[in-house]
Write a protein that holds these residues in place. Structure first.
Motif, PDB file in Angstrom:
ATOM      1  N   TYR A   1       0.852  -1.194   0.000  1.00 17.92           N
ATOM      2  CA  TYR A   1       0.000   0.000   0.000  1.00 17.92           C
ATOM      3  C   TYR A   1       0.884   1.239   0.000  1.00 17.92           C
ATOM      4  N   LYS A   2       0.537   2.202  -0.803  1.00 17.72           N
ATOM      5  CA  LYS A   2       1.245   3.475  -0.704  1.00 17.72           C
ATOM      6  C   LYS A   2       0.302   4.613  -1.051  1.00 17.72           C
ATOM      7  N   LYS A   3       0.714   5.759  -0.613  1.00 21.27           N
ATOM      8  CA  LYS A   3      -0.117   6.942  -0.844  1.00 21.27           C
ATOM      9  C   LYS A   3      -0.175   7.256  -2.333  1.00 21.27           C
ATOM     10  N   SER A   4      -1.300   7.713  -2.787  1.00 20.11           N
ATOM     11  CA  SER A   4      -1.457   8.052  -4.206  1.00 20.11           C
ATOM     12  C   SER A   4      -0.493   9.162  -4.606  1.00 20.11           C
ATOM     13  N   PRO A   5       0.116   9.031  -5.786  1.00 13.89           N
ATOM     14  CA  PRO A   5       0.980  10.122  -6.269  1.00 13.89           C
ATOM     15  C   PRO A   5       0.197  11.399  -6.583  1.00 13.89           C
TER      16      PRO A   5
ATOM     17  N   ASP B   1       3.054  15.503  -0.143  1.00 10.72           N
ATOM     18  CA  ASP B   1       3.498  15.017   1.165  1.00 10.72           C
ATOM     19  C   ASP B   1       3.039  15.927   2.305  1.00 10.72           C
ATOM     20  N   ALA B   2       2.314  16.978   1.978  1.00  9.06           N
ATOM     21  CA  ALA B   2       1.863  17.890   3.047  1.00  9.06           C
ATOM     22  C   ALA B   2       0.922  17.135   3.985  1.00  9.06           C
ATOM     23  N   PRO B   3       1.142  17.281   5.307  1.00 15.15           N
ATOM     24  CA  PRO B   3       0.248  16.590   6.244  1.00 15.15           C
ATOM     25  C   PRO B   3      -1.165  17.181   6.167  1.00 15.15           C
TER      26      PRO B   3
ATOM     27  N   ALA C   1     -10.347  24.073   2.255  1.00 16.20           N
ATOM     28  CA  ALA C   1      -9.732  25.243   1.623  1.00 16.20           C
ATOM     29  C   ALA C   1      -8.230  25.097   1.463  1.00 16.20           C
ATOM     30  N   LEU C   2      -7.645  24.140   2.176  1.00 15.94           N
ATOM     31  CA  LEU C   2      -6.203  23.924   2.030  1.00 15.94           C
ATOM     32  C   LEU C   2      -5.897  22.759   1.096  1.00 15.94           C
ATOM     33  N   SER C   3      -6.924  22.268   0.413  1.00 23.49           N
ATOM     34  CA  SER C   3      -6.729  21.127  -0.490  1.00 23.49           C
ATOM     35  C   SER C   3      -5.744  21.428  -1.597  1.00 23.49           C
ATOM     36  N   ASP C   4      -5.549  22.717  -1.875  1.00 25.11           N
ATOM     37  CA  ASP C   4      -4.574  23.040  -2.924  1.00 25.11           C
ATOM     38  C   ASP C   4      -3.163  22.631  -2.504  1.00 25.11           C
ATOM     39  N   TYR C   5      -2.962  22.457  -1.189  1.00 21.16           N
ATOM     40  CA  TYR C   5      -1.671  21.947  -0.725  1.00 21.16           C
ATOM     41  C   TYR C   5      -1.625  20.425  -0.802  1.00 21.16           C
ATOM     42  N   PHE C   6      -2.787  19.782  -0.749  1.00 19.94           N
ATOM     43  CA  PHE C   6      -2.833  18.317  -0.616  1.00 19.94           C
ATOM     44  C   PHE C   6      -2.870  17.602  -1.955  1.00 19.94           C
ATOM     45  N   PHE C   7      -3.616  18.155  -2.918  1.00 16.16           N
ATOM     46  CA  PHE C   7      -3.640  17.523  -4.244  1.00 16.16           C
ATOM     47  C   PHE C   7      -2.406  17.975  -5.009  1.00 16.16           C
TER      48      PHE C   7
END
Lengths: 353, 177, 245
Positions: free
Chosen positions: C5-9, C13-15, C54-60
């Protein structure tokens, strides 16, 4: 392109397409309807996109989306519609999105009426939305100037990554004059910051964002915006000054009332009186330096506006008490009548007003 | 040369068109021109008027408040704009539907039976062209030839059949003054 | 050692900034995995809302916008009209989409914009601190409905999926939930279908995802799941409201 007779509204639109605008988003409102209709007709022919939004608010965010994606984008409206677009404008300033916004102004406050009026001066020159900002604002006084300023506005918007506003009054939108639409001379600049889906190629994702939560980060953005405005203000002051060096009375007017003032100057000259005119073309930045050229013995400056007096505040800030400042205004959509201005100016000259 | 014209009537009488024809003709003759409509919520049947300025120099105000010439197509427009004519100026009255006479005696008044003449020529919608012809002839602001050229440029393709009848109206109007 | 399992590319990497027990993180994962699995990540552009995401721009990890409150569908419209080949999605909460942004979402659907909306409904304004939303249930307490939402005073909650499904330009509409592993799998499938709707050029698609807000509801993460099951699902029935051929 050869000169032809066009309405101001049409010239604004035609110049935008010639300047390489590919996207228009707007909402119908009188008296700018010819502009949006011209766009609906001509934009698809030029390979661009015209889209009628569900509201002015939505239109301003379609502009935010398209400008943020790197397109040359334009929207147009009239006064109450611009009030609705102010939210989008402050977001565009914060997210540093280039766009051209046209206000073919009408009578207010409220729904007001559809006649020409200049009571949006504050809304257009002071940064009408929330936050610390201004944006460039131009006021054309002829149909040719409508076209020329739109062409330039796109280059300025791209250069500074800011919305640029053109404040045309309802009369200039409706009237016809000969105009030459010039093709864009400058090549569109690269926009490596745009959200165009190129993150994989680029190696990082672009974020178009009007929110910065840390205090230092937001302060930094504000400094960036202010620095851009300072540079802009030093390079884009525009005005026309006529006979101010030896004038006893200087009229100050922008847009179509400035044309009535030119009639006044002619009449004064015929009767041996020394009148001058300052016509601001850039309203932000306001052409303060034009006032340094005024005859030191000038009796008074008269702000002539189709409002209850808004630009007069910028005149006060430019003159700083050096000359008495008077006001001649009509509102409700009533025209500035040259004879009335002339009579008032003579009273001022005679110390009676 | 500075000619300031005001044209007024009911919406639908082709009032704005008269003004545009004068402006286009002036433009074609190399003069500075402006055309400015009064605009309002009335689309049809309301009052309509427009200002035309033609000059050899840069034009100041585009709204005509003191006119060298006024063309009125209906009675309310006569009442509203009769006093706009400067002394020595010209007033053109569509006498087919305006039965009153002008009260001014310091101007030249032309009573043009425009509607009647247009119908006589089989062009019931050509009253505006008749009075335009009268205006052009009497003021010499623009030539009749410029107006004829405009008509030819305006009506093309399917509409080319309207060229002759419109030119006939302009010509007839010119002969009435 | 094999990677199982790994995080989607499609995620950076922002928490994540979400509260413990909130399902926004799961929904982000489902969106990201679908972007990659459908092969559209390298041309995807997302529009984040105002609200908890609203911080999703850091996550995607794709190009992102943050819109003003409720305006994400208009921003997405502008973007997509410039780059029709991009894959464009909005990610919005219920204060954003169901209240201040109803005009924008309705008209994006009405125009049949080829964009996809992930609508996260947790029956409350999360980020601003637990105020009443149009989706808040009758009787449910919120900081601006301290005595519980009164039907007499402010009506019954709005069902967005059902409403959007009535619009011609909307070609795929489904309501899913994140309360059980099975429902999470269904949610992923629905998001996949919504994305395919755009990829195939069919029109507008919306997936309403029922989500929890343990912080503002005042429950433990597990208690919040139970509350969602017992209160939200009966009022907001799960299922598909519109699908395309």
């Amino acid at each position: 392109m050869a000169k032809k007779l066009m309405k101001g509204n049409e010239a604004l639109a035609a110049a935008a397409i010639a300047a390489g605008a590919t996207h228009f988003f707007g909402y119908p409102i009188t008296p700018q309807s010819e502009l949006i209709e011209y766009m609906a007709r001509e934009m698809p022919k030029a390979g661009g996109c015209f889209l009628q939004a569900e509201s002015e608010v939505a239109a301003s965010y379609m502009v935010y989306g398209a400008g943020g994606a790197g397109a040359r984008v334009i929207t147009s409206t009239s006064s109450p519609g611009l009030a609705l677009k102010q939210e989008g404008l402050t977001y565009m300033v914060a997210a540093q999105i280039p766009a051209v916004v046209i206000n073919v102004s009408r009578g207010g406050p409220g729904l007001g009426n559809i006649l020409p009026q200049q009571s949006d001066y504050f809304m257009c020159t002071r940064g009408g939305g929330n936050g610390d900002y201004y944006h460039p604002c131009f006021a054309p006084a002829s149909v040719q100037e409508c076209a020329d300023l739109v062409t330039e506005a796109f280059d300025i918007a791209d250069k500074y990554r800011m919305p640029v506003l053109i404040l045309a009054d309802g009369l200039i939108g409706q009237m016809m004059e000969p105009v030459e639409i010039k093709e864009a001379t400058e090549k569109p600049i690269d926009k490596p910051w745009a959200a165009d889906g190129g993150h994989v190629k680029r190696g990082e994702h672009n974020r178009i964002n009007a929110m910065i939560l840390p205090a230092d980060g937001l302060e930094e953005l504000n400094h960036v915006i202010q620095a851009k405005l300072k540079d802009y203000s030093e390079n884009y002051v525009r005005y026309e000054a006529i006979d101010v060096e030896d004038a006893d009375i200087v009229l100050v007017a922008y847009g179509t009332p400035s044309r009535a003032c030119k009639n006044v100057l002619k009449k004064a000259k015929e009767e041996g009186l020394k009148f001058g005119l300052i016509r601001p073309i850039s309203l932000y930045p306001f052409p303060k330096e034009a006032f340094d050229k005024i005859n030191p013995n000038c009796k008074a400056i008269i702000s002539v506006e189709q409002s209850c007096g808004q630009m007069i505040e910028d005149i006060r800030l430019s003159v700083l008490g050096k000359f008495p400042i008077k006001f001649f205004g009509r509102t409700g959509g009533n025209p500035i009548i040259p004879d009335a201005v002339y009579s008032y100016a003579k009273e001022v000259l005679g110390g009676k007003a | 040369m500075l000619e300031q014209v005001l044209v007024a009537g009911f919406g639908g009488q082709g009032v704005l068109r008269i003004g545009q024809m004068i402006a286009y003709a002036g433009f074609a003759e190399g003069k500075e021109v402006t055309w400015a409509p009064s605009y309002g919520p009335e689309m049809r049947g309301g009052t309509a008027n427009c200002s035309v300025v033609i000059s050899d120099e840069e034009i100041g105000a585009a709204q005509v408040l003191e006119a060298n010439s006024v063309i009125v197509m209906n009675l309310p427009s006569l009442h509203k704009f009769e006093d706009t004519v400067i002394p020595g100026g010209k007033l053109f009255i569509n006498s087919s539907i305006i039965k009153e006479k002008s009260k001014r005696d310091d101007i030249t008044v032309y009573y043009v039976d425009a509607q009647e003449k247009a119908e006589e020529l089989g062009n019931s919608r050509g009253a505006n062209m008749v009075i335009l012809g009268a205006y052009a002839k009497a003021t010499q602001t623009v030539t009749l030839e410029s107006l004829y050229d405009l008509v030819k440029q305006t009506f093309t393709g399917d509409k080319a059949k309207f060229v002759d009848s419109n030119i006939a109206c302009i010509k007839a109007g010119a002969e009435m003054v | 050692m094999a990677v199982v399992y790994k995080k989607s590319p499609a995620l950076t990497d922002a928490p994540l900034s979400f509260c413990p027990g909130c399902t926004h993180g799961i929904i982000h994962k489902l969106v990201a995995e679908n972007l990659v699995e459908l092969g559209v990540f390298d041309r995807a552009v997302g529009v984040a809302p105002v609200g908890c995401a609203a911080l999703s721009d850091y996550f995607f990890a794709c190009d992102m916008y943050v819109a003003a409150h409720g305006r994400a569908p208009a921003v997405a419209t502008g973007q997509k009209r410039v780059h029709p080949d991009n894959f464009v999605f909005t990610y919005q909460g219920d204060g954003d989409l169901a209240s201040i942004g109803t005009a924008e979402v309705v008209h994006a659907a009405h125009r049949g914009e080829k964009i996809s909306t992930i609508f996260v409904n947790n029956a409350i304004y999360g980020m601003t601190g637990g105020q009443m939303a149009p989706t808040t249930l009758v009787g449910q307490k919120a900081s601006t409905a301290p005595y519980g939402r009164s039907e007499e005073h402010c009506g019954k909650p709005i069902r967005i999926a059902e409403m959007i499904a009535t619009i011609e330009g909307a070609k795929f509409v489904e309501r899913v939930s994140t309360d059980t592993p099975a429902n999470v799998r269904k949610a992923k499938k629905a998001i996949r279908r919504a994305f395919e709707c755009q990829i195939q050029g069919k029109g507008y698609a919306l997936v309403e995802v029922l989500s929890t807000c343990p912080t503002n509801w005042g429950y433990t993460p597990a208690g919040a799941m139970t509350w969602l099951q017992e209160n939200m699902i009966p009022y907001y029935p799960l299922g598909n409201f519109k699908d395309f051929e």
